[in-house]
Design an enzyme around this catalytic site. Sequence first.
Site, mmCIF file in Angstrom:
data_model
loop_
_atom_site.group_PDB
_atom_site.id
_atom_site.type_symbol
_atom_site.label_atom_id
_atom_site.label_comp_id
_atom_site.label_asym_id
_atom_site.label_seq_id
_atom_site.Cartn_x
_atom_site.Cartn_y
_atom_site.Cartn_z
ATOM 1 N N ALA A 85 -2.520 3.143 56.967
ATOM 2 C CA ALA A 85 -1.638 3.504 58.076
ATOM 3 C C ALA A 85 -1.882 2.531 59.226
ATOM 4 O O ALA A 85 -2.850 1.763 59.205
ATOM 5 C CB ALA A 85 -1.922 4.934 58.530
ATOM 6 N N LYS A 86 -1.023 2.522 60.192
ATOM 7 C CA LYS A 86 -1.212 1.689 61.385
ATOM 8 C C LYS A 86 -0.314 2.225 62.486
ATOM 9 O O LYS A 86 0.706 2.867 62.202
ATOM 10 C CB LYS A 86 -0.834 0.234 61.083
ATOM 11 C CG LYS A 86 -1.440 -0.784 62.025
ATOM 12 C CD LYS A 86 -2.804 -1.230 61.562
ATOM 13 C CE LYS A 86 -3.415 -2.235 62.522
ATOM 14 N NZ LYS A 86 -4.654 -2.812 61.963
#
Length: 436
Positions: A125-126
């Site tokens: 994720a980011k």
Amino acid sequence: MSHAPSPAPAVTAHTLPSYLQADNLGPWGIYLQQVDRVTPYLGHLSRWVETLKRPKRALIVDVPIELDNGTVAHFEGYRVQHNTSRGPGKGGVRFHQDVTLSEVMALSAWMSVKNAAVNVPYGGAKGGIRVDPKKLSMGELERMTRRYTSEIGIIIGPTKDIPAPDVNTNEQVMAWMMDTYSMNSGSTATGVVTGKPVDLGGSLGRREATGRGVFTVGVEAANHIGLEIKGARIAVQGFGNVGGIAGKLFAEAGARVVAVQDHGGTIVREAGLDVPALLAHVRETGSVAGFPGAEKVADDTFWGVPCDILIPAALEGQITAANAGRIQARMVIEGANGPTTPEADDILHERNVLVLPDVIANAGGVTVSYFEWVQDFSSFFWSEDEINARLVRIMKEAFGAVWNVAQDNKVSLRTATFIVACKRILHAREMRGLYP
Ligand code: NAD
């Protein structure tokens, strides 16, 4: 007419939704090319490869805050969960004026690959906010961080998605994120972010972990190609958390840091820079510019500096077709995420320059983030020696596995890392099956 059940439909490639299509060579386009390169090596798992080409979930949020002058400003924030087949989402949060959804998608996908490559039980994720944080006061930065955390609070959590620091975010930002999430959920949830201050459930060794990982895989690779670290000449772009620590560790091992570039300029010293003094200078002045005893040179000459090891540790897209032909190093260690364009990658490969790709080279940070998360859950904290020893073991094992796959398949270390990681992700995907 027979009513025999129809055969299970194969997972076929569909046209990507418009927002996922790469119409230029932005980071998402580069990532899609990397997936295409690895697909022929995935065997029967290639049936699931489409999974890698779409983020599982992408959230765009409006972040309104009151500025100190009484006006209201709106910022655009993102949190993308690329894949959660192997565990909760995990990846940093970036505050930068050039952040886009496409960039955050690519960074989230690289996190999926990185976490699988070092075999920590996370997906990828980011997050990010499109803002120049240097233009905000401390109070404005805190309000923006808290509102963003509250907005993405519907999808993050200690068992759902765990943010961490990235460019322009730090321990203080993580402390605000942890506090905001905890206030909203009604209990102190230290495990919701990593990279926290040590007094708030952070881990010893986390701050140095990415640079230590860069150094560890660098030494391993140097052994493979017969490059002596003692006396080796190092050039580093970006002298922040990653580049500064990596430079320090190489210097302590007897290497000479001969060139450093940051946002303020480029300095060189053939005899080797005094790295502890340079780190102190950066702490005091914010940049390597003006460091006494070093020669200031034009930024573009950095890429042609005579050196043995080049460490890009700033932003993406730095090593391009325009400068890859001039690089003198035998080895490039990607401290930054996505610093090399695919054309530059090919040029370096043809010129026999070994590239240690970001997805393995800078995985030390997320590895110690994993240790931090484990320590938070068990409320039992380890010594720094224990953390560093476990980090070095994981990095060496992961690098060794990737090296062997590269040799066996005669592919680059980047493709080899993608082979190892994508197989792990897609195997998990296959075993879990499709719901419903
Ligand atoms: P940082 O903010 O501590 O340091 C960034 C450095 O890059 C600074 O020295 C800055 O001056 C320099 N820089 C910025 N713009 C530049 C430009 N145009 N030209 C030259 N130098 C420039 O950030 P960091 O945490 O060290 O992250 C650096 C890179 O490493 C990023 O790509 C980040 O995604 C990646 N990374 C960081 C971690 C981590 O744990 N911090 C983990 C994995 C990957």
